[in-house]
Design an enzyme around this catalytic site. Structure first.
Site, mmCIF file in Angstrom:
data_model
loop_
_atom_site.group_PDB
_atom_site.id
_atom_site.type_symbol
_atom_site.label_atom_id
_atom_site.label_comp_id
_atom_site.label_asym_id
_atom_site.label_seq_id
_atom_site.Cartn_x
_atom_site.Cartn_y
_atom_site.Cartn_z
ATOM 1 N N HIS A 1 0.643 -1.278 0.141
ATOM 2 C CA HIS A 1 -0.038 -0.087 0.046
ATOM 3 C C HIS A 1 0.748 1.261 0.019
ATOM 4 O O HIS A 1 0.607 2.217 0.407
ATOM 5 C CB HIS A 1 -0.939 0.237 1.173
ATOM 6 C CG HIS A 1 -1.845 -1.208 1.405
ATOM 7 N ND1 HIS A 1 -2.597 -1.511 0.499
ATOM 8 C CD2 HIS A 1 -1.822 -2.193 2.472
ATOM 9 C CE1 HIS A 1 -3.149 -2.774 0.969
ATOM 10 N NE2 HIS A 1 -2.535 -3.228 2.143
ATOM 11 N N HIS B 1 -6.797 -4.660 -1.297
ATOM 12 C CA HIS B 1 -6.125 -5.806 -1.268
ATOM 13 C C HIS B 1 -6.098 -6.631 -2.704
ATOM 14 O O HIS B 1 -5.959 -7.909 -2.815
ATOM 15 C CB HIS B 1 -6.263 -6.840 -0.196
ATOM 16 C CG HIS B 1 -6.037 -6.018 1.081
ATOM 17 N ND1 HIS B 1 -7.009 -5.297 1.798
ATOM 18 C CD2 HIS B 1 -4.852 -5.978 1.853
ATOM 19 C CE1 HIS B 1 -6.343 -4.947 2.856
ATOM 20 N NE2 HIS B 1 -5.195 -5.299 2.904
#
Ligand SMILES: Nc1ncnc2c1ncn2[C@@H]1O[C@H](COP(=O)(O)OP(=O)(O)OP(=O)(O)O)[C@@H](O)[C@H]1O
Ligand SMILES: [Mg+2]
Lengths: 333, 209
Positions: free
Chosen positions: A57, A219
């Site tokens: 991320h 994700h």
């Protein structure tokens, strides 16, 4: 799989080594514990602010470690939560005697691992408080789910709460502001492409040339629904309207508008998204008090964006504007 | 015949083998309703446990189980790491100092493990999690104890009930964990965590046989 890596097994570690090599004045990387710590930690008398989660991320969370934001970040394997030992090591490293504040995104794995770390830290006499961000309007918050996922608000919260902690506020004050920021923020994301987890080697899902996923998480997972690709103006309506409704934003209110790239979308497209968002907000007579545009909470190389709106008050604005000096965010210094 | 320290060590060793062999199967179960990592997580955790095995010989059962718990907590990650880790830690607490477990001890151990998982994950039966395998397993074990069928039978009954509980997760809609984000789309898939719980109990029953 076509990636700029040496080997799928060493991705997280080598990226951390790169950060350590480039930003020694801001951060320290403890490779054994796999944590990123602010260079001058622990700061005496200051609440230590710790976050973390799966890697993939970037720049969240390691890129937000430094003065005015996070004191430490604990990156797990790609898209997998860190383990309690790591989190505990980070908490010890930043405990300056005023307690440690955990910023956790609402995923069962993250929540449970941070919770265990908090128990271990408390057993050592460290005072701990936490916030669990859950701002994704794509997931229903009901008895039938693990609750909304934590996404874009996490970035804004880390900045605002980090600013407050830097001012010498107490753990209680930090926790109170964090709770308010989380309550006043909502997000929604979309994907034009999937992403490839290095260890897996193939895209998590397939999307046709003329398709997109609305309501994705961070994700690489598919979203709420798959629809035909549309112009940016329509896509932004699909993202912004549910947020505005869920927040109950009214004419005359002020927001912090965050247009985030998922990792594979260029800034020029994000500014088109920003343009459409500004138009929608203007039409509803909602003022953009502050903004952030760029790729700050990503899903590897996924193309797409997310929008976060935060209903701001004066205290939030004060700490948003406060100086910050981290690898990924810097102003006021 | 009680469960001895050696049995517990064999259980741990064989479980590690089973998770290694079933790694892809468990991961495949996790793909449609999770993030395709459950087998990888369990295999990683139990391989780390295997590395600790030499240091465990001579320890009491409680210390062995606690070491397994802390190792799982620090290596598995995800949701299952804290859940199984807590289960083994709690099981280790109620068996502290023991070198043999009789029927009552085994039931106390299973109860403590289940309580730990429920306290940590806040799941109840019917939410499509490992609790759906473990709760019926414990009930079956208690029933076998009342019928004085012996420890080997007790553990076999527990494993059978866990298998049934695992299969019963297929028609369930998940309301906990990652699978809950899918809503109704989680129906029709067997829960990976319930499957790993069954494998744990099945291996224990085989060791006690
Ligand atoms: N709250 C809960 N209580 C009990 N069991 C749970 C809970 N949440 C998830 N589980 C179990 O965990 C299993 C998934 O474990 P896994 O190792 O795949 O972790 P994960 O959910 O993918 O974690 P992460 O999202 O951090 O990667 C599920 O199949 C389910 O049995
Ligand atoms: Mg999983």
């Amino acid at each position: 799989m076509k990636k700029l890596i040496n080997s799928p097994e060493t991705v997280v570690k080598e990226a951390l080594e790169g950060m350590a090599a480039m930003h020694p004045e801001l951060i320290r990387v403890d490779l054994e514990n796999q944590i990123v710590v602010r260079a001058d930690a622990p700061v005496r008398g200051k609440v230590g602010v710790v976050s973390g989660g799966g890697s993939g991320h970037e720049p969240m969370h390691g890129g937000f470690v430094g003065r005015g934001m996070l004191d430490a970040a604990c990156p797990g394997a790609i898209f997998t939560s860190p383990v309690p030992d790591q989190i505990l090591a980070a908490m010890r490293a930043v405990n300056g005697g005023a307690g440690v504040f955990q910023i956790i995104k609402n995923y069962t794995g993250d929540v449970l691992n941070f919770e265990m770390a908090a128990e271990l830290a408390q057993a050592e006499g460290i005072e701990v408080a936490s916030v669990i961000t859950n701002d994704d309007v794509a997931v229903e918050d009901s008895l039938y789910t693990a609750g909304r996922r934590g996404v874009g608000v996490t970035v804004l919260l880390e900045k605002i709460v980090g600013g407050l902690a830097e001012s010498g506020a107490s753990l209680e004050q930090v926790a109170a502001l964090a709770k308010r920021v989380n309550e006043q923020g909502r997000s929604m994301g979309m994907a034009l492409t999937s992403c490839t987890v290095p260890a897996k080697g193939s895209p998590t899902f397939e999307l046709g040339e003329d398709e997109m996923e609305i309501g994705i998480g961070i994700h690489g997972e598919p979203g709420r629904r798959r629809v035909k690709l549309a112009p940016a103006a329509d896509i932004v309506e699909m993202l912004a309207n549910p947020i505005i409704e869920d927040l109950g934003l009214k004419a005359g209110e002020r927001v912090l508008a965050f247009v985030n790239g998922m990792g594979g979308t260029p800034l020029i497209e994000l500014y088109i998204v920003a343009r459409e968002l500004a138009r929608i907000l203007k039409g509803r007579n909602i003022t953009i008090a502050r903004s952030l545009v760029g790729s700050y909470i990503t899903s590897l190389e996924m193309a797409g964006c997310s929008i976060t709106l935060l209903r701001v008050d004066d205290e939030m604005l004060r700490y948003w504007d406060a100086p910050v000096l981290t690898p990924a965010l810097r102003w006021g210094i | 015949m009680p469960i001895t320290t050696e049995d517990v060590l064999r259980w741990i060793t064989q479980t590690a083998q089973v998770f290694h062999e079933q790694r892809d199967y468990l991961t495949q179960l996790d793909a449609p309703i999770g993030d395709a990592d459950h087998g990888v997580n369990m295999d990683r955790g139990f391989r780390a446990v295997l590395d600790k095995l030499p240091s465990l010989s001579g320890m009491d059962i409680g210390s062995i189980l606690k070491t397994v718990g802390t190792t799982l907590v620090s290596t598995v990650g995800g949701a299952s790491g804290p859940l199984y880790g807590t289960a083994f830690l709690r099981a280790g607490m109620v068996t502290a100092g023991k070198h043999e477990l009789d029927e009552a001890d085994v039931i106390e151990m299973l109860q403590a493990a289940l309580d730990g998982i429920k306290a940590r994950g806040k799941a109840h039966t019917g939410e499509k999690t490992m609790v759906d395998a473990l709760e019926p397993a414990l009930a079956a074990a208690r029933k076998a104890q009342e019928q004085h069928e012996g420890l080997a039978v007790l553990l076999r009954r527990a494993a059978e009930a866990a298998e049934e509980g695992m299969k019963a997760t297929i028609p369930m809609q998940a309301t906990k964990g990652r699978a809950s984000y899918l809503g109704e789309r989680s129906i029709g898939h067997q829960d990976p965590g319930a499957t790993s719980s069954w494998l744990l109990l099945k291996t224990l029953a085989e060791v006690a046989d």
